[in-house]
Design a protein around this motif. Sequence first.
Motif, PDB file in Angstrom:
ATOM      1  N   GLU A   9       0.841  -1.198   0.000  1.00 22.62           N
ATOM      2  CA  GLU A   9       0.000   0.000   0.000  1.00 22.62           C
ATOM      3  C   GLU A   9       0.875   1.247   0.000  1.00 22.62           C
ATOM      4  OE1 GLU A   9      -3.147   0.177   2.856  1.00 22.62           O
ATOM      5  OE2 GLU A   9      -3.419  -1.989   2.811  1.00 22.62           O
ATOM      6  N   ALA A  10       0.408   2.284  -0.679  1.00 19.13           N
ATOM      7  CA  ALA A  10       1.154   3.537  -0.738  1.00 19.13           C
ATOM      8  C   ALA A  10       0.188   4.702  -0.882  1.00 19.13           C
ATOM      9  CB  ALA A  10       2.126   3.511  -1.913  1.00 19.13           C
ATOM     10  N   CYS A  11       0.718   5.896  -0.722  1.00 19.53           N
ATOM     11  CA  CYS A  11      -0.086   7.095  -0.918  1.00 19.53           C
ATOM     12  C   CYS A  11       0.771   8.161  -1.580  1.00 19.53           C
ATOM     13  CB  CYS A  11      -0.661   7.605   0.400  1.00 19.53           C
ATOM     14  SG  CYS A  11       0.572   8.331   1.492  1.00 19.53           S
ATOM     15  N   TYR A  12       0.120   9.119  -2.197  1.00 20.29           N
ATOM     16  CA  TYR A  12       0.796  10.251  -2.814  1.00 20.29           C
ATOM     17  C   TYR A  12       0.262  11.517  -2.165  1.00 20.29           C
ATOM     18  CZ  TYR A  12       2.262  13.754  -6.129  1.00 20.29           C
ATOM     19  OH  TYR A  12       2.816  14.867  -6.690  1.00 20.29           O
ATOM     20  N   ILE A  13       1.155  12.406  -1.770  1.00 14.68           N
ATOM     21  CA  ILE A  13       0.774  13.668  -1.150  1.00 14.68           C
ATOM     22  C   ILE A  13       1.119  14.788  -2.129  1.00 14.68           C
ATOM     23  CG2 ILE A  13       1.073  15.202   0.818  1.00 14.68           C
ATOM     24  CD1 ILE A  13       2.118  12.716   2.370  1.00 14.68           C
ATOM     25  N   PRO A  14       0.107  15.408  -2.756  1.00  5.17           N
ATOM     26  CA  PRO A  14       0.391  16.470  -3.717  1.00  5.17           C
ATOM     27  C   PRO A  14       0.808  17.761  -3.025  1.00  5.17           C
ATOM     28  CG  PRO A  14      -1.970  16.204  -3.461  1.00  5.17           C
ATOM     29  CD  PRO A  14      -1.323  15.141  -2.619  1.00  5.17           C
ATOM     30  N   THR A  15       1.986  18.266  -3.404  1.00  4.97           N
ATOM     31  CA  THR A  15       2.470  19.526  -2.861  1.00  4.97           C
ATOM     32  C   THR A  15       3.517  20.105  -3.812  1.00  4.97           C
ATOM     33  OG1 THR A  15       3.476  20.636  -0.961  1.00  4.97           O
ATOM     34  CG2 THR A  15       4.217  18.402  -1.391  1.00  4.97           C
ATOM     35  N   GLY A  16       3.518  21.400  -3.974  1.00  2.19           N
ATOM     36  CA  GLY A  16       4.540  22.074  -4.761  1.00  2.19           C
ATOM     37  C   GLY A  16       4.337  22.070  -6.262  1.00  2.19           C
ATOM     38  N   GLU A  42       3.457  22.681   1.335  1.00  7.45           N
ATOM     39  CA  GLU A  42       4.666  21.925   1.669  1.00  7.45           C
ATOM     40  C   GLU A  42       5.026  22.054   3.149  1.00  7.45           C
ATOM     41  OE1 GLU A  42       9.197  22.756   0.812  1.00  7.45           O
ATOM     42  OE2 GLU A  42       8.249  21.866  -0.968  1.00  7.45           O
ATOM     43  N   ALA A  43       4.952  23.250   3.684  1.00 10.81           N
ATOM     44  CA  ALA A  43       5.308  23.467   5.093  1.00 10.81           C
ATOM     45  C   ALA A  43       4.433  22.633   6.020  1.00 10.81           C
ATOM     46  CB  ALA A  43       5.202  24.949   5.441  1.00 10.81           C
ATOM     47  N   ASP A  44       3.143  22.528   5.714  1.00 11.95           N
ATOM     48  CA  ASP A  44       2.236  21.731   6.552  1.00 11.95           C
ATOM     49  C   ASP A  44       2.576  20.241   6.464  1.00 11.95           C
ATOM     50  OD1 ASP A  44       0.890  24.068   7.213  1.00 11.95           O
ATOM     51  OD2 ASP A  44      -0.671  23.767   5.699  1.00 11.95           O
ATOM     52  N   VAL A  45       2.844  19.757   5.251  1.00 12.32           N
ATOM     53  CA  VAL A  45       3.180  18.343   5.059  1.00 12.32           C
ATOM     54  C   VAL A  45       4.464  18.009   5.816  1.00 12.32           C
ATOM     55  CG1 VAL A  45       3.880  16.613   3.365  1.00 12.32           C
ATOM     56  CG2 VAL A  45       2.000  18.169   2.849  1.00 12.32           C
ATOM     57  N   PHE A  72      15.437  16.858   1.884  1.00 12.36           N
ATOM     58  CA  PHE A  72      14.840  17.053   3.207  1.00 12.36           C
ATOM     59  C   PHE A  72      15.763  17.889   4.097  1.00 12.36           C
ATOM     60  CE2 PHE A  72      12.125  13.216   2.367  1.00 12.36           C
ATOM     61  CZ  PHE A  72      10.923  13.859   2.545  1.00 12.36           C
ATOM     62  N   LEU A  73      17.074  17.643   4.030  1.00 11.81           N
ATOM     63  CA  LEU A  73      18.018  18.393   4.855  1.00 11.81           C
ATOM     64  C   LEU A  73      17.961  19.883   4.534  1.00 11.81           C
ATOM     65  CD1 LEU A  73      20.088  18.025   7.084  1.00 11.81           C
ATOM     66  CD2 LEU A  73      21.827  17.682   5.314  1.00 11.81           C
ATOM     67  N   GLN A  74      17.761  20.230   3.269  1.00 10.93           N
ATOM     68  CA  GLN A  74      17.612  21.634   2.882  1.00 10.93           C
ATOM     69  C   GLN A  74      16.379  22.253   3.521  1.00 10.93           C
ATOM     70  OE1 GLN A  74      17.493  21.212  -1.378  1.00 10.93           O
ATOM     71  NE2 GLN A  74      19.691  21.532  -1.593  1.00 10.93           N
ATOM     72  N   ARG A  75      15.449  21.422   3.922  1.00 10.88           N
ATOM     73  CA  ARG A  75      14.214  21.893   4.551  1.00 10.88           C
ATOM     74  C   ARG A  75      14.211  21.659   6.064  1.00 10.88           C
ATOM     75  NH1 ARG A  75      13.817  21.038  -0.557  1.00 10.88           N
ATOM     76  NH2 ARG A  75      12.206  22.003  -1.832  1.00 10.88           N
ATOM     77  N   GLY A  76      15.388  21.366   6.619  1.00  4.33           N
ATOM     78  CA  GLY A  76      15.531  21.245   8.063  1.00  4.33           C
ATOM     79  C   GLY A  76      15.138  19.899   8.641  1.00  4.33           C
ATOM     80  N   ILE A  77      15.089  18.864   7.814  1.00  2.00           N
ATOM     81  CA  ILE A  77      14.713  17.528   8.276  1.00  2.00           C
ATOM     82  C   ILE A  77      15.869  16.569   8.017  1.00  2.00           C
ATOM     83  CG2 ILE A  77      13.158  15.576   7.928  1.00  2.00           C
ATOM     84  CD1 ILE A  77      11.010  17.621   7.118  1.00  2.00           C
TER      85      ILE A  77
END
Length: 86
Positions: A9-16, A42-45, A72-77
């Motif tokens: 099972e998988a999901c797709y999260i549309p953002t950006g 994107e910030a919420d996701v 992700f690291l560029q976004r602080g994760i």
Amino acid sequence: MSLGTAPGEACYIPTGHRRGDGLSFDLSQAQDGGDAITQMREADVLARLKPLLEDDAVLKVGQNLKYDALVFLQRGIRLDPIDDTM
């Protein structure tokens, strides 16, 4: 962003997404009646997923995951631990 949620099972999260990205979107339910693309901010996701993505007890497995880890690291994760199948 796409994620495996369970075996098979998988999901797709549309953002950006932006118009002209070569993607076809169903705009029939645009709330403003215009051509806005319905997607998540994107910030919420990232805020919701950060605890999981940084959880040391959860192994993140993916193809070319080292690249995603840099994004992700560029976004602080800090995506860790990872297993890159490439």
